[in-house]
Design an enzyme around this catalytic site. Structure first.
Site, PDB file in Angstrom:
ATOM      1  N   LYS A  67      39.115  -3.694  70.743  1.00  0.00           N
ATOM      2  CA  LYS A  67      40.571  -3.226  70.790  1.00  0.00           C
ATOM      3  C   LYS A  67      41.630  -3.805  71.019  1.00  0.00           C
ATOM      4  O   LYS A  67      42.885  -3.620  70.122  1.00  0.00           O
ATOM      5  CB  LYS A  67      40.319  -1.994  72.074  1.00  0.00           C
ATOM      6  CG  LYS A  67      39.396  -1.062  72.033  1.00  0.00           C
ATOM      7  CD  LYS A  67      39.499  -0.234  73.462  1.00  0.00           C
ATOM      8  CE  LYS A  67      39.568  -0.746  74.565  1.00  0.00           C
ATOM      9  NZ  LYS A  67      38.293  -1.469  74.860  1.00  0.00           N
TER      10      LYS A  67
ATOM     11  N   ARG B 230      41.022   8.631  80.519  1.00  0.00           N
ATOM     12  CA  ARG B 230      39.779   7.978  80.733  1.00  0.00           C
ATOM     13  C   ARG B 230      38.544   9.136  81.071  1.00  0.00           C
ATOM     14  O   ARG B 230      37.633   8.929  81.142  1.00  0.00           O
ATOM     15  CB  ARG B 230      40.054   6.927  81.971  1.00  0.00           C
ATOM     16  CG  ARG B 230      40.774   5.943  81.479  1.00  0.00           C
ATOM     17  CD  ARG B 230      40.730   5.028  82.817  1.00  0.00           C
ATOM     18  NE  ARG B 230      41.565   3.929  82.661  1.00  0.00           N
ATOM     19  CZ  ARG B 230      41.018   2.911  81.989  1.00  0.00           C
ATOM     20  NH1 ARG B 230      39.958   2.443  81.581  1.00  0.00           N
ATOM     21  NH2 ARG B 230      41.887   1.519  81.802  1.00  0.00           N
TER      22      ARG B 230
ATOM     23  N   ARG C 271      32.324 -15.074  77.940  1.00  0.00           N
ATOM     24  CA  ARG C 271      33.716 -15.285  77.563  1.00  0.00           C
ATOM     25  C   ARG C 271      34.406 -16.269  78.831  1.00  0.00           C
ATOM     26  O   ARG C 271      33.857 -15.924  80.088  1.00  0.00           O
ATOM     27  CB  ARG C 271      34.436 -13.818  77.374  1.00  0.00           C
ATOM     28  CG  ARG C 271      35.966 -14.090  77.132  1.00  0.00           C
ATOM     29  CD  ARG C 271      36.152 -12.459  77.001  1.00  0.00           C
ATOM     30  NE  ARG C 271      36.089 -11.593  78.020  1.00  0.00           N
ATOM     31  CZ  ARG C 271      36.484 -10.242  77.890  1.00  0.00           C
ATOM     32  NH1 ARG C 271      36.855  -9.855  76.712  1.00  0.00           N
ATOM     33  NH2 ARG C 271      36.106  -9.540  78.849  1.00  0.00           N
TER      34      ARG C 271
ATOM     35  N   ARG D 279      36.029 -14.231  84.376  1.00  0.00           N
ATOM     36  CA  ARG D 279      36.515 -13.049  85.187  1.00  0.00           C
ATOM     37  C   ARG D 279      35.315 -12.550  85.942  1.00  0.00           C
ATOM     38  O   ARG D 279      34.139 -12.606  85.586  1.00  0.00           O
ATOM     39  CB  ARG D 279      36.949 -11.879  84.270  1.00  0.00           C
ATOM     40  CG  ARG D 279      38.435 -12.268  83.596  1.00  0.00           C
ATOM     41  CD  ARG D 279      38.767 -11.065  82.384  1.00  0.00           C
ATOM     42  NE  ARG D 279      38.493  -9.875  83.179  1.00  0.00           N
ATOM     43  CZ  ARG D 279      38.778  -8.758  82.161  1.00  0.00           C
ATOM     44  NH1 ARG D 279      39.218  -8.838  80.952  1.00  0.00           N
ATOM     45  NH2 ARG D 279      38.393  -7.510  82.670  1.00  0.00           N
TER      46      ARG D 279
ATOM     47  N   ARG E  37      30.169  -1.312  84.071  1.00  0.00           N
ATOM     48  CA  ARG E  37      31.324  -0.694  83.283  1.00  0.00           C
ATOM     49  C   ARG E  37      30.965   0.150  82.139  1.00  0.00           C
ATOM     50  O   ARG E  37      31.541   1.125  81.557  1.00  0.00           O
ATOM     51  CB  ARG E  37      32.130  -2.039  82.819  1.00  0.00           C
ATOM     52  CG  ARG E  37      33.025  -2.703  83.949  1.00  0.00           C
ATOM     53  CD  ARG E  37      33.393  -4.107  83.421  1.00  0.00           C
ATOM     54  NE  ARG E  37      34.530  -4.000  82.530  1.00  0.00           N
ATOM     55  CZ  ARG E  37      34.885  -4.971  81.830  1.00  0.00           C
ATOM     56  NH1 ARG E  37      34.317  -6.186  82.033  1.00  0.00           N
ATOM     57  NH2 ARG E  37      35.898  -4.754  80.998  1.00  0.00           N
TER      58      ARG E  37
END
Length: 273
Positions: free
Chosen positions: A11, A86, A125, A168, A179
């Site tokens: 995104k 959401r 990441r 993170r 998630r």
């Protein structure tokens, strides 16, 4: 358009391209909330009172802030709404708010990537906290990572500053699993909600970026057809403006006038779950 995509689907890569192509702003609900509080608007005062008490801002307050914001000049041709809706309940409230002014969402686009691929993308990441530069242990290695070495703060260093990179806390496999479960549970009902309107497009985001963008452009073409069928044509009309961006000026005269739509009918919403 409501643009859906799980974490790691791309995104952040493709949303700016949509912004550029449609020449409309991307609105963050967080930024709008802070601006409303700072400006002391009526709904901003309500939000401040809730936040000062340690509560969560209600959907009604968020909807009110969005309603106030999209009345601005920059949103006259539409907007990208970042971080809302959401849930299905939020989606219905958004629809009701837009419908009150004769407006509606014109397109819903979902970027789809297998969960197993997302796990590889996200869990590999690493980022440089100071600059936000992003690296990946497989796809975008820092120069400091020796071939075959296990990534660690000692060998994952920023190419420009030499400072240690970090992961993170929610980029772990355990956190990502939760998630993704939440994303799927929330997104599927929203897609089903809009399917009967014929405005849902699904894009395979597990391929080269150029091919993903090509599919997104196909979704934008689908949105142009929606606008072609429902826009109220006329000088200065926002739907006509966005329609002409999508179809090209040569098509501007081919849209049959129909009545009853407001200025931001082609609302574009970005879900960032």
């Amino acid at each position: 358009m409501i643009l859906f995509g799980p974490p790691g689907a791309g995104k952040g890569t493709h949303a700016p391209k949509i912004v550029s192509k449609l020449s409309i702003p991307q609105l963050s609900t967080g930024d709008m909330l802070r601006a409303a509080v700072a400006a002391g608007t009526e709904v901003g005062k309500q939000a401040k009172a809730v936040m000062d008490s340690g509560g969560l801002v209600s959907d009604e307050i968020v909807i009110g802030i969005i309603r106030d914001t999209i009345k601005g000049e920059e949103c006259k041709n539409g907007f990208i709404l970042d971080g809302f809706p959401r849930t299905l309940e939020q989606t219905k409230k958004l629809d009701e708010m837009l419908a009150a002014d004769g407006e509606s969402v014109s397109s819903v686009m979902a970027l789809e990537v297998p969960d197993s691929v997302l796990t590889e993308r996200i869990c590999g990441r690493w980022i440089h906290k100071g600059s936000g530069r992003s690296y990946h242990v497989k796809f975008a290695k820092p120069k400091s990572l020796p071939e075959g070495a296990t990534p660690s703060p000692e060998n994952m260093l920023d190419d420009e500053t030499g400072e240690p990179l970090m992961q993170r806390s929610d980029d772990t496999e355990e956190a990502l699993t939760k998630r993704l479960e939440s994303y799927h549970a929330q997104t599927v009902p929203i897609l089903k909600h809009y399917e009967p309107k014929g405005i849902v497009s699904v894009c395979n985001a597990n391929q080269d970026m150029e091919k993903v963008w090509s599919e997104i452009e196909g979704g934008l073409a689908k949105m142009a057809k929606v606008l072609r069928g429902c826009v109220q044509a006329g000088p200065g009309d926002a739907q006509a403006g966005l329609r002409d961006i999508l179809l090209g000026d040569a098509h501007a005269g081919s849209v049959a006038p129909q009545a009853g739509l407001g200025e931001a009918q082609a609302a574009v919403c970005l879900n960032t779950s």
